[in-house]
Design a protein around this motif. Structure first.
Motif, PDB file in Angstrom:
ATOM      1  N   ALA A 149      42.666  36.123  30.292  1.00  0.00           N
ATOM      2  CA  ALA A 149      42.312  36.193  31.715  1.00  0.00           C
ATOM      3  C   ALA A 149      43.388  36.920  32.518  1.00  0.00           C
ATOM      4  O   ALA A 149      43.076  37.721  33.408  1.00  0.00           O
ATOM      5  N   PHE A 150      44.649  36.673  32.219  1.00  0.00           N
ATOM      6  CA  PHE A 150      45.737  37.363  32.923  1.00  0.00           C
ATOM      7  C   PHE A 150      45.695  38.859  32.626  1.00  0.00           C
ATOM      8  O   PHE A 150      45.957  39.682  33.506  1.00  0.00           O
ATOM      9  N   ILE A 151      45.333  39.220  31.396  1.00  0.00           N
ATOM     10  CA  ILE A 151      45.197  40.638  31.042  1.00  0.00           C
ATOM     11  C   ILE A 151      43.997  41.243  31.771  1.00  0.00           C
ATOM     12  O   ILE A 151      44.104  42.303  32.385  1.00  0.00           O
ATOM     13  N   GLU A 152      42.859  40.562  31.695  1.00  0.00           N
ATOM     14  CA  GLU A 152      41.637  41.055  32.330  1.00  0.00           C
ATOM     15  C   GLU A 152      41.819  41.276  33.831  1.00  0.00           C
ATOM     16  O   GLU A 152      41.370  42.283  34.378  1.00  0.00           O
TER      17      GLU A 152
ATOM     18  N   LEU B 286      45.681  33.807  40.886  1.00  0.00           N
ATOM     19  CA  LEU B 286      44.644  32.800  41.164  1.00  0.00           C
ATOM     20  C   LEU B 286      43.332  33.180  40.477  1.00  0.00           C
ATOM     21  O   LEU B 286      42.668  32.331  39.865  1.00  0.00           O
ATOM     22  N   ALA B 287      42.954  34.457  40.589  1.00  0.00           N
ATOM     23  CA  ALA B 287      41.720  34.934  39.948  1.00  0.00           C
ATOM     24  C   ALA B 287      41.786  34.758  38.435  1.00  0.00           C
ATOM     25  O   ALA B 287      40.789  34.380  37.798  1.00  0.00           O
TER      26      ALA B 287
ATOM     27  N   ALA C  81      40.253  32.014  33.471  1.00  0.00           N
ATOM     28  CA  ALA C  81      40.621  31.263  32.269  1.00  0.00           C
ATOM     29  C   ALA C  81      39.812  29.972  32.184  1.00  0.00           C
ATOM     30  O   ALA C  81      39.353  29.593  31.104  1.00  0.00           O
ATOM     31  N   SER C  82      39.612  29.318  33.322  1.00  0.00           N
ATOM     32  CA  SER C  82      38.794  28.106  33.359  1.00  0.00           C
ATOM     33  C   SER C  82      37.382  28.409  32.861  1.00  0.00           C
ATOM     34  O   SER C  82      36.813  27.651  32.065  1.00  0.00           O
TER      35      SER C  82
END
Length: 164
Positions: free
Chosen positions: A88-91, A141-142, A147-148
């Protein structure tokens, strides 16, 4: 000698009991994601998880984590197979300089372990000890929200997942 469980592996460490966990992770185990920022537990760059809780490793002595489960960013996934939080951090392209990101991820990992669907206020509260000078807070935050979603999708049986 102290035995540490880090990222699911047992390690024998020959360091003084008051040595900061951060130094052991970086110098002895060569796990370099957690960073030395302030050395005072005020910036969050050194955050890791200990027994599922976010902990500032620069002010946590080795003796305090003996017999506990320690997880660093390296324990969330690999380059070839990143975990949901890393993906998610990469995306969401949440890292700019990258200095704070490991600490942010570990605070987020501890939050998501306790609360699979946190609100933005809960995310902000969980990250209150993590400082970022680059200003990527909205992308962070996004990424945590994403990730959730990824974690929730991974838990659903394949027949119940929506396409897309």
């Amino acid at each position: 000698m102290t035995t540490l469980n880090v990222n699911g592996q047992s390690h024998q460490i020959d360091s003084e009991p008051d040595t900061p966990l951060l130094y052991v992770l970086r110098n002895d185990l060569e796990l370099n994601a957690a960073k030395f920022g302030c050395g005072l537990g005020q910036c969050g760059a050194c955050t890791v998880m200990v027994d599922g809780q976010a902990v500032l490793s620069c002010v946590t002595p080795l003796i305090a984590v003996k017999g506990k489960e320690i997880v660093t960013v390296e324990g969330l996934g690999t380059i070839d197979k990143p975990g949901p939080l890393q993906a998610a951090f990469i995306e969401k392209q949440s890292a700019q300089c990258g200095y704070c990101i490991a600490g942010m991820m570990m605070s987020a990992a501890a939050l998501l372990k306790q609360n699979a669907k946190p609100s933005d206020d809960e995310i902000r509260n969980a990250l209150r000890t993590n400082l970022c000078r680059c200003g990527t807070h909205m992308r962070i935050l996004a990424a945590i929200r994403r990730a959730s979603e990824l974690m929730e999708a991974a838990e659903l049986p394949a027949a119940n997942r929506s396409a897309g």
